[in-house]
Design a protein around this motif. Structure first.
Motif, PDB file in Angstrom:
ATOM      1  N   GLN A   1       0.845  -1.186   0.000  1.00  0.00           N
ATOM      2  CA  GLN A   1       0.000   0.000   0.000  1.00  0.00           C
ATOM      3  C   GLN A   1       0.888   1.246   0.000  1.00  0.00           C
ATOM      4  OE1 GLN A   1      -3.345  -0.079  -0.178  1.00  0.00           O
ATOM      5  NE2 GLN A   1      -3.292  -2.332  -0.232  1.00  0.00           N
ATOM      6  N   PRO A   2       0.365   2.395  -0.450  1.00  0.00           N
ATOM      7  CA  PRO A   2       1.160   3.619  -0.372  1.00  0.00           C
ATOM      8  C   PRO A   2       1.588   3.904   1.071  1.00  0.00           C
ATOM      9  CG  PRO A   2      -0.733   3.955  -1.790  1.00  0.00           C
ATOM     10  CD  PRO A   2      -0.941   2.621  -1.128  1.00  0.00           C
ATOM     11  N   VAL A   3       2.862   4.125   1.267  1.00  0.00           N
ATOM     12  CA  VAL A   3       3.435   4.292   2.600  1.00  0.00           C
ATOM     13  C   VAL A   3       3.642   5.776   2.893  1.00  0.00           C
ATOM     14  CG1 VAL A   3       5.427   3.784   4.070  1.00  0.00           C
ATOM     15  CG2 VAL A   3       4.591   2.051   2.457  1.00  0.00           C
ATOM     16  N   LEU A   4       3.186   6.213   4.062  1.00  0.00           N
ATOM     17  CA  LEU A   4       3.437   7.586   4.488  1.00  0.00           C
ATOM     18  C   LEU A   4       4.950   7.746   4.677  1.00  0.00           C
ATOM     19  CD1 LEU A   4       2.069  10.271   5.246  1.00  0.00           C
ATOM     20  CD2 LEU A   4       2.035   9.479   7.623  1.00  0.00           C
ATOM     21  N   THR A   5       5.546   8.665   3.931  1.00  0.00           N
ATOM     22  CA  THR A   5       7.007   8.732   3.818  1.00  0.00           C
ATOM     23  C   THR A   5       7.483  10.182   3.857  1.00  0.00           C
ATOM     24  OG1 THR A   5       7.048   6.731   2.435  1.00  0.00           O
ATOM     25  CG2 THR A   5       8.986   8.159   2.327  1.00  0.00           C
ATOM     26  N   ARG A   6       8.665  10.367   4.422  1.00  0.00           N
ATOM     27  CA  ARG A   6       9.332  11.672   4.320  1.00  0.00           C
ATOM     28  C   ARG A   6      10.795  11.447   3.998  1.00  0.00           C
ATOM     29  NH1 ARG A   6       9.703  16.878   4.606  1.00  0.00           N
ATOM     30  NH2 ARG A   6      11.430  17.924   5.668  1.00  0.00           N
ATOM     31  N   LEU A   7      11.321  12.251   3.058  1.00  0.00           N
ATOM     32  CA  LEU A   7      12.760  12.376   2.857  1.00  0.00           C
ATOM     33  C   LEU A   7      13.200  13.595   3.654  1.00  0.00           C
ATOM     34  CD1 LEU A   7      13.197  11.862  -1.011  1.00  0.00           C
ATOM     35  CD2 LEU A   7      12.976  10.139   0.781  1.00  0.00           C
ATOM     36  N   HIS A   8      13.987  13.365   4.693  1.00  0.00           N
ATOM     37  CA  HIS A   8      14.396  14.470   5.567  1.00  0.00           C
ATOM     38  C   HIS A   8      15.908  14.610   5.539  1.00  0.00           C
ATOM     39  CE1 HIS A   8      13.674  17.267   8.948  1.00  0.00           C
ATOM     40  NE2 HIS A   8      14.900  16.898   9.324  1.00  0.00           N
ATOM     41  N   SER A   9      16.384  15.764   5.118  1.00  0.00           N
ATOM     42  CA  SER A   9      17.822  16.010   5.075  1.00  0.00           C
ATOM     43  C   SER A   9      18.314  16.478   6.432  1.00  0.00           C
ATOM     44  CB  SER A   9      18.148  17.063   4.009  1.00  0.00           C
ATOM     45  OG  SER A   9      17.773  16.609   2.732  1.00  0.00           O
ATOM     46  N   ALA A  10      19.471  15.968   6.828  1.00  0.00           N
ATOM     47  CA  ALA A  10      20.034  16.291   8.132  1.00  0.00           C
ATOM     48  C   ALA A  10      20.158  17.796   8.319  1.00  0.00           C
ATOM     49  CB  ALA A  10      21.404  15.633   8.288  1.00  0.00           C
ATOM     50  N   CYS A  11      19.800  18.243   9.510  1.00  0.00           N
ATOM     51  CA  CYS A  11      19.957  19.656   9.881  1.00  0.00           C
ATOM     52  C   CYS A  11      20.363  19.681  11.346  1.00  0.00           C
ATOM     53  CB  CYS A  11      18.655  20.426   9.663  1.00  0.00           C
ATOM     54  SG  CYS A  11      18.762  22.168  10.163  1.00  0.00           S
ATOM     55  N   PHE A  12      21.660  19.721  11.605  1.00  0.00           N
ATOM     56  CA  PHE A  12      22.152  19.700  12.975  1.00  0.00           C
ATOM     57  C   PHE A  12      21.580  20.856  13.779  1.00  0.00           C
ATOM     58  CE2 PHE A  12      25.339  21.378  15.970  1.00  0.00           C
ATOM     59  CZ  PHE A  12      25.374  20.329  16.883  1.00  0.00           C
ATOM     60  N   THR A  13      21.564  22.036  13.173  1.00  0.00           N
ATOM     61  CA  THR A  13      21.099  23.205  13.911  1.00  0.00           C
ATOM     62  C   THR A  13      19.612  23.130  14.230  1.00  0.00           C
ATOM     63  OG1 THR A  13      20.891  24.333  11.782  1.00  0.00           O
ATOM     64  CG2 THR A  13      22.888  24.748  13.072  1.00  0.00           C
ATOM     65  N   GLY A  14      18.820  22.605  13.315  1.00  0.00           N
ATOM     66  CA  GLY A  14      17.386  22.527  13.541  1.00  0.00           C
ATOM     67  C   GLY A  14      16.960  21.271  14.274  1.00  0.00           C
ATOM     68  N   ASP A  15      17.457  20.112  13.822  1.00  0.00           N
ATOM     69  CA  ASP A  15      17.038  18.839  14.402  1.00  0.00           C
ATOM     70  C   ASP A  15      17.545  18.648  15.820  1.00  0.00           C
ATOM     71  OD1 ASP A  15      15.976  18.396  11.899  1.00  0.00           O
ATOM     72  OD2 ASP A  15      17.504  16.958  11.270  1.00  0.00           O
ATOM     73  N   VAL A  16      18.774  19.108  16.085  1.00  0.00           N
ATOM     74  CA  VAL A  16      19.409  18.863  17.384  1.00  0.00           C
ATOM     75  C   VAL A  16      19.326  20.079  18.300  1.00  0.00           C
ATOM     76  CG1 VAL A  16      21.571  18.224  18.541  1.00  0.00           C
ATOM     77  CG2 VAL A  16      20.981  17.183  16.339  1.00  0.00           C
ATOM     78  N   LEU A  17      19.626  21.261  17.762  1.00  0.00           N
ATOM     79  CA  LEU A  17      19.718  22.460  18.599  1.00  0.00           C
ATOM     80  C   LEU A  17      18.425  23.253  18.675  1.00  0.00           C
ATOM     81  CD1 LEU A  17      23.252  23.763  17.521  1.00  0.00           C
ATOM     82  CD2 LEU A  17      22.656  22.203  19.393  1.00  0.00           C
ATOM     83  N   GLY A  18      17.433  22.892  17.843  1.00  0.00           N
ATOM     84  CA  GLY A  18      16.175  23.630  17.868  1.00  0.00           C
ATOM     85  C   GLY A  18      16.289  25.025  17.291  1.00  0.00           C
ATOM     86  N   SER A  19      17.101  25.183  16.253  1.00  0.00           N
ATOM     87  CA  SER A  19      17.286  26.494  15.633  1.00  0.00           C
ATOM     88  C   SER A  19      15.958  27.106  15.205  1.00  0.00           C
ATOM     89  CB  SER A  19      18.197  26.349  14.404  1.00  0.00           C
ATOM     90  OG  SER A  19      18.181  27.522  13.625  1.00  0.00           O
ATOM     91  N   LEU A  20      15.854  28.416  15.378  1.00  0.00           N
ATOM     92  CA  LEU A  20      14.678  29.158  14.933  1.00  0.00           C
ATOM     93  C   LEU A  20      14.870  29.743  13.536  1.00  0.00           C
ATOM     94  CD1 LEU A  20      13.852  31.072  18.251  1.00  0.00           C
ATOM     95  CD2 LEU A  20      12.860  28.924  17.416  1.00  0.00           C
ATOM     96  N   LYS A  21      16.056  29.511  12.928  1.00  0.00           N
ATOM     97  CA  LYS A  21      16.341  30.064  11.610  1.00  0.00           C
ATOM     98  C   LYS A  21      15.752  29.225  10.485  1.00  0.00           C
ATOM     99  CE  LYS A  21      20.457  31.697  10.691  1.00  0.00           C
ATOM    100  NZ  LYS A  21      20.282  33.137  10.440  1.00  0.00           N
TER     101      LYS A  21
END
Length: 383
Positions: A232-252
């Motif tokens: 069946q169609p799978v709910l999917t995301r291609l997410h590119s690494a973002c150290f500042t956003g993913d880890v540090l919670g950047s607001l930029k």
């Protein structure tokens, strides 16, 4: 949802004997990338043309002085960087430019021209002029610098073919220029390395599988949430690494909120797959991303900052995501994205995007201009 783990599966499938010690072209080019990142000069050739190329950013001063024995180098810049330095120059279809340097041009000044200054403006001295150079040599040099996630600027010394053996004996690696270009532009093969269950805040039923490319490049991850039915169609995301956003919670940027919103959506739907691509900063790497951030603080938008440094708007390779999904047996997806480019790339590589699922989260006062630029210049759908 895992696939069998196989070490060097791609090379075995290609028919290489396990006792073969000689390097194939892919391995030779991978060695050139590593040497470039270390600041070591390498050799590339184009028929009768032979050149020593060395990265502006990481070449040591003592090695630079030794290379001056071959004369004054050319400085190879991307068309984007050249246009930033020479805004009044007539437009040209070239993808790379060579500037003739003086043997007296100091390395620090060359780095400023290349974009290593704090705000990456740089100034071309009056005695530095464009010069003709074989396009394959220049393009191979820039491809190596980008693959090494350095500034796209390389010094190039044309040398006689007769000097090749001497330089090889000194330990410099050599690959033909066209082989470098072909290898670095080709889609990668991957092997599954390891997998394990990973309970997460969004779902206790999670797992992570690691995929390693055949050229020794960065590993990428398939994060599975809940139960996935590949029929069946799978709910999917291609997410590119973002150290500042993913880890540090950047607001930029909106990357961190998008990551967590996607995982939450998969948990609520009962299943999904997030392909986490280690392509930081739209593929230019964290160091260059910080340079781009400094340029944004000086007034440029995201795209202008990338161009100022010599990069394209987006240097990521979404073919990686298509390959990993195919390896997982996923042929149809409901794609969590605001970026139509991801949809086009997946579709062109055999993954049917049956639905685009908007992912509009994370807008802040600090990233409003960034999001507007993504919509205006990169075609993201934010309404």
């Amino acid at each position: 949802m895992t696939i069998p783990i196989a070490i060097n599966s791609a090379k075995t499938a290609a028919g290489l004997r396990p006792d073969t010690l000689g390097l194939d072209t892919s391995e030779k080019v991978a060695r050139l990338v590593c040497d470039t990142r270390l600041g070591l000069p390498v050799l590339v050739g184009d028929g009768v043309d032979m050149a020593v190329i060395a990265p502006v950013e990481t070449l040591r001063a003592d090695r630079f002085a030794q290379l001056l024995a071959y004369g004054a180098p050319c400085l190879v810049l991307s068309a984007r960087r050249y246009a930033a330095l020479m805004p009044d120059a007539p437009p040209d279809a070239a993808s790379a430019y060579a500037l003739a340097l003086s043997a007296a041009t100091p390395l620090d000044q060359i780095r400023q021209i290349a974009g290593g200054a704090d705000v990456a403006k740089g100034v071309i001295p009056a005695d530095v002029v464009p010069v003709s150079c074989a396009a394959p040599l220049m393009n191979a040099a820039l491809a190596l610098s980008k693959a090494a996630q350095l500034l796209p600027a390389m010094m190039l010394w044309r040398i006689p073919v007769s000097a090749r053996d001497t330089l090889l004996r000194q330990g410099l690696a050599y690959v033909a220029a066209q082989a470098v270009l072909d290898e670095l532009s080709s889609a990668r093969d991957f092997g599954a390395v390891s997998a394990a269950a990973l309970p997460m805040v969004c779902s206790a039923a999670g797992s992570v599988q690691i995929f390693r490319p055949d050229n020794g490049g960065p590993e990428h991850y398939a994060i599975t949430i809940g139960t996935v039915n590949p029929d069946q169609p799978v709910l999917t995301r291609l997410h590119s690494a973002c150290f500042t956003g993913d880890v540090l919670g950047s607001l930029k940027c909106d990357c961190g909120p998008q990551l967590h919103a996607a995982l939450d959506a998969m948990a609520q739907a009962g299943g999904g797959v997030l392909i986490y691509l280690n392509q930081e900063g739209r593929g230019i790497g964290l160091a260059n991303k910080m340079r781009a951030y400094a340029l944004q603080d000086a007034g440029l938008d995201t795209v202008q900052a990338n161009h100022q440094l010599g990069f394209e708007d987006d240097e990521r390779d979404f073919r990686v995501g298509a390959t990993m999904l195919s390896m997982l047996g996923i042929a149809q997806v409901r794609l969590l994205t605001n970026n139509p480019a991801k949809m086009r790339i997946l579709a062109s590589h055999g993954v049917d995007v049956v639905e685009r699922v908007p992912l509009q989260v994370g807008k802040t006062r600090q990233n409003a201009h960034y999001l507007a630029t993504k919509a205006l210049k990169s075609g993201h759908i934010l309404t």
